[in-house]
Design a protein around this motif. Structure first.
Motif, PDB file in Angstrom:
ATOM      1  N   ASP A 143       0.828  -1.203   0.000  1.00 30.62           N
ATOM      2  CA  ASP A 143       0.000   0.000   0.000  1.00 30.62           C
ATOM      3  C   ASP A 143       0.867   1.260   0.000  1.00 30.62           C
ATOM      4  O   ASP A 143       0.573   2.239  -0.701  1.00 30.62           O
ATOM      5  N   ILE A 144       1.922   1.231   0.803  1.00 31.47           N
ATOM      6  CA  ILE A 144       2.827   2.385   0.887  1.00 31.47           C
ATOM      7  C   ILE A 144       3.535   2.593  -0.451  1.00 31.47           C
ATOM      8  O   ILE A 144       3.686   3.733  -0.923  1.00 31.47           O
ATOM      9  N   LYS A 145       3.947   1.502  -1.054  1.00 30.72           N
ATOM     10  CA  LYS A 145       4.685   1.582  -2.319  1.00 30.72           C
ATOM     11  C   LYS A 145       3.799   2.127  -3.434  1.00 30.72           C
ATOM     12  O   LYS A 145       4.214   2.991  -4.217  1.00 30.72           O
ATOM     13  N   VAL A 146       2.574   1.656  -3.487  1.00 27.10           N
ATOM     14  CA  VAL A 146       1.646   2.145  -4.511  1.00 27.10           C
ATOM     15  C   VAL A 146       1.323   3.618  -4.271  1.00 27.10           C
ATOM     16  O   VAL A 146       1.236   4.422  -5.213  1.00 27.10           O
ATOM     17  N   ALA A 147       1.135   3.995  -3.014  1.00 26.60           N
ATOM     18  CA  ALA A 147       0.754   5.370  -2.680  1.00 26.60           C
ATOM     19  C   ALA A 147       1.807   6.380  -3.126  1.00 26.60           C
ATOM     20  O   ALA A 147       1.483   7.516  -3.490  1.00 26.60           O
ATOM     21  N   THR A 148       3.083   5.960  -3.112  1.00 24.37           N
ATOM     22  CA  THR A 148       4.180   6.872  -3.461  1.00 24.37           C
ATOM     23  C   THR A 148       4.756   6.607  -4.844  1.00 24.37           C
ATOM     24  O   THR A 148       5.807   7.168  -5.185  1.00 24.37           O
ATOM     25  N   ARG A 173       8.647  12.973  -3.950  1.00 20.71           N
ATOM     26  CA  ARG A 173       9.519  13.340  -2.829  1.00 20.71           C
ATOM     27  C   ARG A 173       9.263  14.793  -2.415  1.00 20.71           C
ATOM     28  O   ARG A 173       9.303  15.708  -3.234  1.00 20.71           O
ATOM     29  N   LEU A 174       9.002  14.971  -1.121  1.00 21.09           N
ATOM     30  CA  LEU A 174       8.752  16.303  -0.580  1.00 21.09           C
ATOM     31  C   LEU A 174       9.991  16.918   0.053  1.00 21.09           C
ATOM     32  O   LEU A 174      10.102  18.131   0.165  1.00 21.09           O
ATOM     33  N   GLY A 175      10.918  16.100   0.507  1.00 22.80           N
ATOM     34  CA  GLY A 175      12.116  16.608   1.164  1.00 22.80           C
ATOM     35  C   GLY A 175      12.720  15.554   2.065  1.00 22.80           C
ATOM     36  O   GLY A 175      12.320  14.387   2.054  1.00 22.80           O
ATOM     37  N   GLY A 176      13.675  15.977   2.867  1.00 20.29           N
ATOM     38  CA  GLY A 176      14.337  15.042   3.778  1.00 20.29           C
ATOM     39  C   GLY A 176      14.984  15.786   4.923  1.00 20.29           C
ATOM     40  O   GLY A 176      15.102  17.014   4.907  1.00 20.29           O
ATOM     41  N   GLY A 177      15.400  15.042   5.937  1.00 22.88           N
ATOM     42  CA  GLY A 177      16.020  15.661   7.097  1.00 22.88           C
ATOM     43  C   GLY A 177      16.705  14.637   7.961  1.00 22.88           C
ATOM     44  O   GLY A 177      17.149  13.585   7.485  1.00 22.88           O
ATOM     45  N   VAL A 178      16.766  14.943   9.255  1.00 17.60           N
ATOM     46  CA  VAL A 178      17.460  14.084  10.218  1.00 17.60           C
ATOM     47  C   VAL A 178      16.891  12.671  10.213  1.00 17.60           C
ATOM     48  O   VAL A 178      17.623  11.691  10.306  1.00 17.60           O
ATOM     49  N   PHE A 179      15.567  12.553  10.070  1.00 20.74           N
ATOM     50  CA  PHE A 179      14.920  11.265  10.261  1.00 20.74           C
ATOM     51  C   PHE A 179      14.605  10.534   8.962  1.00 20.74           C
ATOM     52  O   PHE A 179      13.967   9.494   8.989  1.00 20.74           O
ATOM     53  N   GLY A 180      15.030  11.074   7.822  1.00 24.13           N
ATOM     54  CA  GLY A 180      14.829  10.357   6.577  1.00 24.13           C
ATOM     55  C   GLY A 180      14.091  11.169   5.530  1.00 24.13           C
ATOM     56  O   GLY A 180      13.824  12.363   5.696  1.00 24.13           O
ATOM     57  N   GLU A 181      13.744  10.477   4.439  1.00 23.41           N
ATOM     58  CA  GLU A 181      13.080  11.116   3.308  1.00 23.41           C
ATOM     59  C   GLU A 181      11.561  11.141   3.518  1.00 23.41           C
ATOM     60  O   GLU A 181      10.994  10.250   4.145  1.00 23.41           O
ATOM     61  N   ALA A 188       1.507  12.243   4.067  1.00 23.96           N
ATOM     62  CA  ALA A 188       2.966  12.383   3.966  1.00 23.96           C
ATOM     63  C   ALA A 188       3.587  11.151   4.602  1.00 23.96           C
ATOM     64  O   ALA A 188       3.240  10.790   5.738  1.00 23.96           O
ATOM     65  N   ILE A 189       4.483  10.494   3.878  1.00 25.30           N
ATOM     66  CA  ILE A 189       5.076   9.240   4.346  1.00 25.30           C
ATOM     67  C   ILE A 189       6.570   9.436   4.541  1.00 25.30           C
ATOM     68  O   ILE A 189       7.292   9.811   3.609  1.00 25.30           O
ATOM     69  N   LYS A 190       7.035   9.209   5.755  1.00 27.28           N
ATOM     70  CA  LYS A 190       8.446   9.371   6.098  1.00 27.28           C
ATOM     71  C   LYS A 190       9.120   8.005   6.118  1.00 27.28           C
ATOM     72  O   LYS A 190       8.678   7.092   6.817  1.00 27.28           O
TER      73      LYS A 190
END
Length: 654
Positions: free
Chosen positions: A330-335, A343-351, A364-366
């Motif tokens: 489900d996560i893979k299809v959603a993105t 891709r919205l961005g990234g930071g300390v905790f991931g993409e 939004a999926i981190k």
């Protein structure tokens, strides 16, 4: 009077000494207060005079500070209060302390006597009044950690005990015990009595330190006062006063026998105590290991004899509703297989990726690595805690998915992205003043909830503009809170690569350098964010002919020094949208949040109060403070004064 920052002298008069006249009025014999029928006896007071200050602003802030102290002492069983008003360029720090034996009513009465006494100081930038029952002090700098251990005053009585040697020994023994015990008692106060050998006299004595002192400074202060009281013996009473502590003895009762302190638990030798602590720790550790071993043996036996599931209803997080669990497909299809387009961005905790679930809900999926040595149970418990955080200004955690070493966190989606994109990003739409204030106010409320209102205290540690998201109405929501709790234990301290990932411009110095963590770490970061929102500039450096290479914080302090901090305002803002005084107050609140030491910073709940107009209507009428004997009407100019409704921070339309 102004706010202080570390390693920078704040007032020119401190360096030159040419503009300060310090008047000390010390009483050799106590002078009874005309208004008192108890022990509110004036022992000593002083005024520090400073010429050339703006009386209107200073007196307004002084009134606010004194009113705050009065309100705190009026609460039952409160005997110690501190307050600070740091607005309009004139700062006032205040402290009031009542003796531990004093009733609530007598404490407030003594405070009122002291405030009336300090009227003679007029526009002094500092004053201090010592009474038997209390002492009250205000200054134009942060004096909370000070104790003048070599500048105290001793006041002795005129009567000598007929049993001089026995009386001296009883007093010395009692005062020695009190000076040892008081610093070890949480409220730094001890009262006790001692019978004089071969006589019918009893000695009554107390020792007390202000709670703003460290234990070692309290001990040093009381040691000095103990030595100075020797000058009063064999007199039947003596007092030793200091800016940080107070000691008194008398052959006449001045507190009830039911108000004494059991000193025995606090008189043990430190070295001996430490040895017993070590022995106790070793024995306790062995017992704990045996209990753990017995527990595992019992569990093993239970599993072998029964196939019934274990009852987990007593766990600390069992009553919390867990987050929804999504499948990896489900996560893979959603993105779209985590495509760059999503891709919205990234930071300390991931993409972070934008996704659309089967029910057409946008999220939004981190994607982050959570190979935690603390195990799946730990992660599940932490996720359960985070998904139950419900607040208007905090991003909701909707669910999660595990796949190999990766953890996928599903959050609510914010239409307008992150705050940094509007302040200095590619987005063309600018934020007006009302929107900026709403973002400041909402962020403060969200942090206050995490720190004080949720059942688990959550310290964010990484507050910055990119972690503040905006919904379709430009209301702020804080993201990434609590995620550091999911990291492996060896990755949660700033000494690791996590520190390199965090934006150092937002990190409080005590956390970055020493790893000292408290809610005030977030307060510091919030202050930096507010300066960015006001100025529209990044925290790292400020572009301009006079400020190249400066951090935004340093630039703001320099403007504040010169009284021109309104120049910090973003040039893109329409001047007709805001009042300069309102902007200056917001900047000053931000600077309060970045102060050193840590104790000088307000809690986020205090920041919310400073920013909230609604709080003004709830404040009681404050006491007034006049310039000497001249009745000067001072218009309230601060956001925390009870009579300041006409000059409050009326920014949000609340």
């Amino acid at each position: 009077m102004n706010m202080k920052r570390q390693e920078k002298s704040w007032f020119p008069w401190r360096l030159t000494g040419l503009m300060v006249l310090v008047v000390f009025i010390a009483m050799v014999e106590p002078v009874a207060s005309q208004a008192s029928d108890r022990n509110s006896t004036l022992m000593r007071y002083y005024c520090s005079l400073y010429y050339g200050r703006s009386s209107t602003y200073f007196l307004s802030n002084l009134n606010t500070t004194l009113s705050s102290l009065h309100r705190q002492l009026a609460v039952d069983r409160v005997r110690y209060a501190v307050a600070r008003t740091l607005l309009n360029g004139e700062s006032v720090w205040g402290l009031a302390s009542c003796r531990g034996y004093v009733s609530n009513a007598d404490c407030v009465a003594c405070y009122d006597y002291a405030v009336a006494q300090l009227r003679v100081c007029g526009l002094g930038n500092g004053a201090h009044a010592f009474y038997d029952d209390c002492d009250v002090r205000y200054e134009n700098n942060n004096f909370y950690a000070d104790a003048n251990i070599r500048a105290g005053v001793v006041i002795c009585g005129n009567t000598t005990s007929p049993q001089q040697e026995n009386f001296r020994k009883a007093v010395e023994d009692l005062m020695s015990d009190l000076r040892t015990a008081a610093p070890r008692i949480p409220n730094y106060y001890a009262a006790s009595t001692r019978r004089v050998t071969n006589g019918n006299r009893t000695v009554y004595a107390i020792a007390q330190c202000n709670l703003n002192l460290s234990q070692s400074v309290c001990q040093e202060c009381l040691n000095s006062r103990y030595s100075s009281l020797d000058a009063c013996l064999p007199g039947t009473n003596g007092r030793a006063v200091d800016n940080g502590c107070f000691m008194r003895y008398s052959s006449t009762p001045f507190f009830g026998l039911n108000q004494t302190t059991d000193l025995t638990p606090f008189l043990g030798d430190d070295d001996s105590s430490k040895k017993w602590y070590i022995i106790g720790g070793v024995v306790g550790g062995v017992c704990f290991l045996l209990l753990v071993l017995a527990f595992f043996l019992w569990r093993l036996r239970s599993k072998n004899t029964s196939s019934r599931p274990q009852d987990k209803s007593t766990g600390s997080t069992d009553l919390l509703q867990g987050p929804a669990k999504y499948s990896y497909d489900d996560i893979k299809v959603a993105t779209n297989s985590f495509s760059d387009d999503h891709r919205l961005g990234g930071g300390v905790f991931g993409e972070v990726y934008k996704g659309t679930l089967k029910d057409r809900k946008t999220v939004a999926i981190k994607k982050t690595i959570m190979a935690s040595s603390r195990g799946k149970t730990h992660v599940d418990d932490e996720l359960k805690i985070l998904c139950n955080v419900h607040h208007k200004h905090l991003i909701r955690l909707l669910g999660y998915c595990n796949k190999g070493p990766f953890l996928y966190l599903v959050h609510e989606y914010m239409d307008n992205g992150s705050l940094d994109q509007f302040l200095y990003g590619d987005k063309s739409k600018n934020l007006n003043w009302r929107q900026r204030f709403e973002i400041i106010y909402g962020t403060a409320r969200g942090l206050a909830y995490l720190h004080e209102q949720y059942h688990v205290t959550i310290i964010h540690r990484d507050i910055k503009t990119s972690n503040i998201l905006l919904d379709n109405e430009f209301q702020p929501k804080i993201g990434d809170f609590g995620l550091i709790r999911l990291l492996p234990e060896d990755k949660t301290h700033l000494s690791t690569k996590l520190a390199e990932s965090m934006d150092s411009g937002y990190v409080a110095p005590e956390y970055a350098i020493h790893g000292q963590l408290s809610e005030k770490v977030d307060t510091y970061s919030f202050g930096i964010v507010v300066l960015e929102i006001i100025s529209g500039k990044r925290c790292h450096n400020v572009k301009g002919d006079e400020s190249v290479g400066q951090s935004l914080l340093e630039h703001a302090w320099n403007l504040y020094d010169s009284g021109t901090h309104s120049n910090l305002v973003d040039e893109r803002l329409d001047p007709s949208e805001y009042a300069i005084e309102d902007v200056k107050k917001i900047i000053e609140i931000a600077l309060m949040c970045t102060q050193s030491p840590v104790s000088a910073r307000p809690a986020m709940s205090e920041v919310v109060t400073l920013l909230s107009d609604k709080s003004l209507d709830e404040m009681p009428v404050r006491s007034t403070f006049h310039e000497e004997d001249i009745k000067i009407k001072v218009d309230a100019l601060t956001s925390v004064s009870s009579n300041a409704t006409n000059s409050s921070i009326q920014l949000s339309g609340r």
